[in-house]
Design a protein around this motif. Sequence first.
Motif, PDB file in Angstrom:
ATOM      1  N   ARG A 203      17.507 -14.343   2.648  1.00 10.93           N
ATOM      2  CA  ARG A 203      16.110 -14.696   2.351  1.00 10.93           C
ATOM      3  C   ARG A 203      15.459 -15.560   3.413  1.00 10.93           C
ATOM      4  O   ARG A 203      14.372 -16.096   3.204  1.00 10.93           O
ATOM      5  N   LYS A 204      16.082 -15.687   4.579  1.00  9.74           N
ATOM      6  CA  LYS A 204      15.446 -16.439   5.661  1.00  9.74           C
ATOM      7  C   LYS A 204      14.345 -15.603   6.299  1.00  9.74           C
ATOM      8  O   LYS A 204      14.449 -14.371   6.375  1.00  9.74           O
ATOM      9  N   VAL A 205      13.301 -16.310   6.782  1.00 11.85           N
ATOM     10  CA  VAL A 205      12.171 -15.650   7.436  1.00 11.85           C
ATOM     11  C   VAL A 205      12.254 -15.914   8.932  1.00 11.85           C
ATOM     12  O   VAL A 205      12.270 -17.078   9.353  1.00 11.85           O
ATOM     13  N   TYR A 206      12.305 -14.835   9.707  1.00 11.87           N
ATOM     14  CA  TYR A 206      12.474 -14.956  11.150  1.00 11.87           C
ATOM     15  C   TYR A 206      11.165 -14.639  11.873  1.00 11.87           C
ATOM     16  O   TYR A 206      10.529 -13.614  11.618  1.00 11.87           O
ATOM     17  N   VAL A 207      10.769 -15.565  12.747  1.00 11.40           N
ATOM     18  CA  VAL A 207       9.556 -15.428  13.553  1.00 11.40           C
ATOM     19  C   VAL A 207       9.895 -15.808  14.991  1.00 11.40           C
ATOM     20  O   VAL A 207      10.398 -16.914  15.227  1.00 11.40           O
ATOM     21  N   PRO A 208       9.657 -14.942  15.983  1.00 13.24           N
ATOM     22  CA  PRO A 208       9.223 -13.551  15.823  1.00 13.24           C
ATOM     23  C   PRO A 208      10.321 -12.718  15.170  1.00 13.24           C
ATOM     24  O   PRO A 208      11.504 -13.030  15.307  1.00 13.24           O
ATOM     25  N   PRO A 209       9.959 -11.642  14.459  1.00 12.69           N
ATOM     26  CA  PRO A 209      10.962 -10.814  13.804  1.00 12.69           C
ATOM     27  C   PRO A 209      11.749  -9.989  14.819  1.00 12.69           C
ATOM     28  O   PRO A 209      11.227  -9.612  15.869  1.00 12.69           O
ATOM     29  N   ARG A 210      13.002  -9.718  14.498  1.00 18.16           N
ATOM     30  CA  ARG A 210      13.861  -8.940  15.393  1.00 18.16           C
ATOM     31  C   ARG A 210      14.184  -7.560  14.830  1.00 18.16           C
ATOM     32  O   ARG A 210      14.824  -6.747  15.489  1.00 18.16           O
ATOM     33  N   GLY A 254       7.350 -27.008  23.544  1.00 21.84           N
ATOM     34  CA  GLY A 254       8.152 -27.440  22.411  1.00 21.84           C
ATOM     35  C   GLY A 254       8.597 -26.288  21.542  1.00 21.84           C
ATOM     36  O   GLY A 254       8.081 -25.169  21.633  1.00 21.84           O
ATOM     37  N   HIS A 255       9.594 -26.537  20.722  1.00 23.15           N
ATOM     38  CA  HIS A 255       9.980 -25.627  19.647  1.00 23.15           C
ATOM     39  C   HIS A 255       9.214 -26.040  18.411  1.00 23.15           C
ATOM     40  O   HIS A 255       9.208 -27.219  18.025  1.00 23.15           O
ATOM     41  N   ILE A 256       8.562 -25.064  17.783  1.00 26.06           N
ATOM     42  CA  ILE A 256       7.676 -25.338  16.655  1.00 26.06           C
ATOM     43  C   ILE A 256       8.133 -24.520  15.463  1.00 26.06           C
ATOM     44  O   ILE A 256       8.210 -23.281  15.537  1.00 26.06           O
ATOM     45  N   ASP A 262      11.954 -19.824   9.119  1.00 28.13           N
ATOM     46  CA  ASP A 262      13.289 -20.412   9.199  1.00 28.13           C
ATOM     47  C   ASP A 262      13.842 -20.339  10.622  1.00 28.13           C
ATOM     48  O   ASP A 262      15.046 -20.475  10.833  1.00 28.13           O
ATOM     49  N   LEU A 263      12.964 -20.143  11.567  1.00 32.64           N
ATOM     50  CA  LEU A 263      13.338 -20.133  12.982  1.00 32.64           C
ATOM     51  C   LEU A 263      12.180 -20.714  13.771  1.00 32.64           C
ATOM     52  O   LEU A 263      11.025 -20.338  13.548  1.00 32.64           O
ATOM     53  N   ALA A 264      12.465 -21.643  14.676  1.00 33.14           N
ATOM     54  CA  ALA A 264      11.412 -22.255  15.483  1.00 33.14           C
ATOM     55  C   ALA A 264      11.076 -21.354  16.662  1.00 33.14           C
ATOM     56  O   ALA A 264      11.964 -20.763  17.288  1.00 33.14           O
ATOM     57  N   LEU A 265       9.800 -21.212  16.958  1.00 43.33           N
ATOM     58  CA  LEU A 265       9.375 -20.505  18.170  1.00 43.33           C
ATOM     59  C   LEU A 265       8.871 -21.532  19.171  1.00 43.33           C
ATOM     60  O   LEU A 265       8.669 -22.696  18.845  1.00 43.33           O
ATOM     61  N   HIS A 266       8.689 -21.101  20.427  1.00 44.35           N
ATOM     62  CA  HIS A 266       8.264 -22.070  21.427  1.00 44.35           C
ATOM     63  C   HIS A 266       6.800 -21.867  21.788  1.00 44.35           C
ATOM     64  O   HIS A 266       6.261 -20.764  21.685  1.00 44.35           O
ATOM     65  N   GLY A 267       6.163 -22.940  22.196  1.00 42.84           N
ATOM     66  CA  GLY A 267       4.769 -22.898  22.588  1.00 42.84           C
ATOM     67  C   GLY A 267       4.390 -24.164  23.324  1.00 42.84           C
ATOM     68  O   GLY A 267       5.073 -25.192  23.223  1.00 42.84           O
ATOM     69  N   ARG A 268       3.308 -24.070  24.087  1.00 48.65           N
ATOM     70  CA  ARG A 268       2.816 -25.252  24.801  1.00 48.65           C
ATOM     71  C   ARG A 268       2.055 -26.152  23.838  1.00 48.65           C
ATOM     72  O   ARG A 268       1.337 -25.674  22.968  1.00 48.65           O
ATOM     73  N   ASP A 306       8.915 -35.450   7.840  1.00 50.49           N
ATOM     74  CA  ASP A 306      10.182 -36.160   7.707  1.00 50.49           C
ATOM     75  C   ASP A 306      11.293 -35.339   8.356  1.00 50.49           C
ATOM     76  O   ASP A 306      11.342 -34.117   8.225  1.00 50.49           O
ATOM     77  N   TYR A 307      12.193 -35.998   9.046  1.00 56.06           N
ATOM     78  CA  TYR A 307      13.256 -35.310   9.778  1.00 56.06           C
ATOM     79  C   TYR A 307      14.084 -34.402   8.863  1.00 56.06           C
ATOM     80  O   TYR A 307      14.516 -33.316   9.287  1.00 56.06           O
ATOM     81  N   GLU A 308      14.298 -34.820   7.637  1.00 62.12           N
ATOM     82  CA  GLU A 308      15.106 -34.027   6.711  1.00 62.12           C
ATOM     83  C   GLU A 308      14.505 -32.656   6.459  1.00 62.12           C
ATOM     84  O   GLU A 308      15.225 -31.717   6.100  1.00 62.12           O
ATOM     85  N   THR A 309      13.185 -32.492   6.657  1.00 64.86           N
ATOM     86  CA  THR A 309      12.528 -31.221   6.354  1.00 64.86           C
ATOM     87  C   THR A 309      12.691 -30.200   7.477  1.00 64.86           C
ATOM     88  O   THR A 309      12.431 -29.019   7.243  1.00 64.86           O
ATOM     89  N   TYR A 310      13.100 -30.646   8.662  1.00 67.42           N
ATOM     90  CA  TYR A 310      13.229 -29.684   9.753  1.00 67.42           C
ATOM     91  C   TYR A 310      14.518 -29.831  10.544  1.00 67.42           C
ATOM     92  O   TYR A 310      14.709 -29.137  11.569  1.00 67.42           O
ATOM     93  N   LYS A 311      15.455 -30.672  10.080  1.00 69.86           N
ATOM     94  CA  LYS A 311      16.660 -30.946  10.871  1.00 69.86           C
ATOM     95  C   LYS A 311      17.502 -29.702  11.097  1.00 69.86           C
ATOM     96  O   LYS A 311      18.200 -29.586  12.106  1.00 69.86           O
ATOM     97  N   GLU A 312      17.452 -28.717  10.167  1.00 65.54           N
ATOM     98  CA  GLU A 312      18.234 -27.508  10.325  1.00 65.54           C
ATOM     99  C   GLU A 312      17.653 -26.593  11.409  1.00 65.54           C
ATOM    100  O   GLU A 312      18.308 -25.616  11.810  1.00 65.54           O
ATOM    101  N   LEU A 313      16.451 -26.873  11.882  1.00 67.06           N
ATOM    102  CA  LEU A 313      15.791 -26.028  12.874  1.00 67.06           C
ATOM    103  C   LEU A 313      15.756 -26.651  14.261  1.00 67.06           C
ATOM    104  O   LEU A 313      15.151 -26.108  15.175  1.00 67.06           O
ATOM    105  N   VAL A 314      16.359 -27.820  14.412  1.00 68.62           N
ATOM    106  CA  VAL A 314      16.390 -28.482  15.728  1.00 68.62           C
ATOM    107  C   VAL A 314      17.328 -27.745  16.655  1.00 68.62           C
ATOM    108  O   VAL A 314      18.444 -27.392  16.280  1.00 68.62           O
TER     109      VAL A 314
END
Length: 314
Positions: A203-210, A254-256, A262-268, A306-314
């Motif tokens: 059930r994870k959402v991947y952006v961009p999709p593969r 940065g990774h955003i 459920d996956l960070a993408l990069h952008g300026r 809060d760091y706890e909300t995104y720590k799995e995506l660092v």
Amino acid sequence: MPEVLKAPLVVEFPFTRSLGPVQSAFLSGLRERVVLGVKTGDGRTLVPPVEYDPVTSEEIRDLVEVAPTGTVTTWAWNHAPRRGQPLDTPFAWVLVRLDGADTSLLHALDAPGPDAVRTGMRVRIRWAEERSGAITDIACFEPYNADQTPELAGHSGEFEDMVTGIVAPARLDYTYSPGRAQSGYINALADRRIVGERCPSCRKVYVPPRGACPTCGVATVEEVEVGPRGTVTTYCIVNIKAKNLDIEVPYVYGHIALDGADLALHGRIGGIPYDQVRMGLRVEPVWTDGGRYPDHYRPTGEPDADYETYKELV
């Protein structure tokens, strides 16, 4: 049936490397119309020279001059030269064992056609008119019908103004076709929407999709719109200006993690001094007129996540 997207892409960069004493002497010699090899402990002469014996791994430094004439050991005809190749008319790629060498050197042979090339034919170096200490100082090889081998002075490998480094341009031209999943992502960006795909298993959402979940290995087809706001999970400050990129340094990439992804993408990241960007910063995309993708992301003014909300995506 939806249109299959494709686009020409170019990856290009200058590759800079320093030279050891053997390669330095070899390239300095080419600049002076001298071909140098290196002699191994068992008496073989290697051209092009290397600094370690490929059989024993022993360091080798004994330079020896070889002739600018030689014999073709094998070849292949190139009927359509490409950008940056030695000749702009059809030619043969040849391996040439220079007189006095025990290995072969790869280069181009200027010949009128494939019928004029054969294994065992005699050739000689055609030197470039302007030489700088590079393999391109050999413009190409050309047929050589004389029987005699030019006399050699037995050069020591010492030259004035030795070549100590080279810059070799690297370039890859290719056509990219993104496939079904990423085509949907790109088309949505044109409408200023950001979409991913959800894995039916985890059930994870991947952006961009593969098109498939990288964790579960199953196909993804359910499209999910995410963002447009998100959180900076990590970032770097860029201090070197890229070629053909009209952005003043320093700037931040940065990774955003977009909301719902459920996956960070990069952008300026813009709209904020580079030294104020931080992990947890809340950002949103900025689109330019006619742009098919966000130009950059800027702060939303919301409190940091809060760091706890995104720590799995660092």
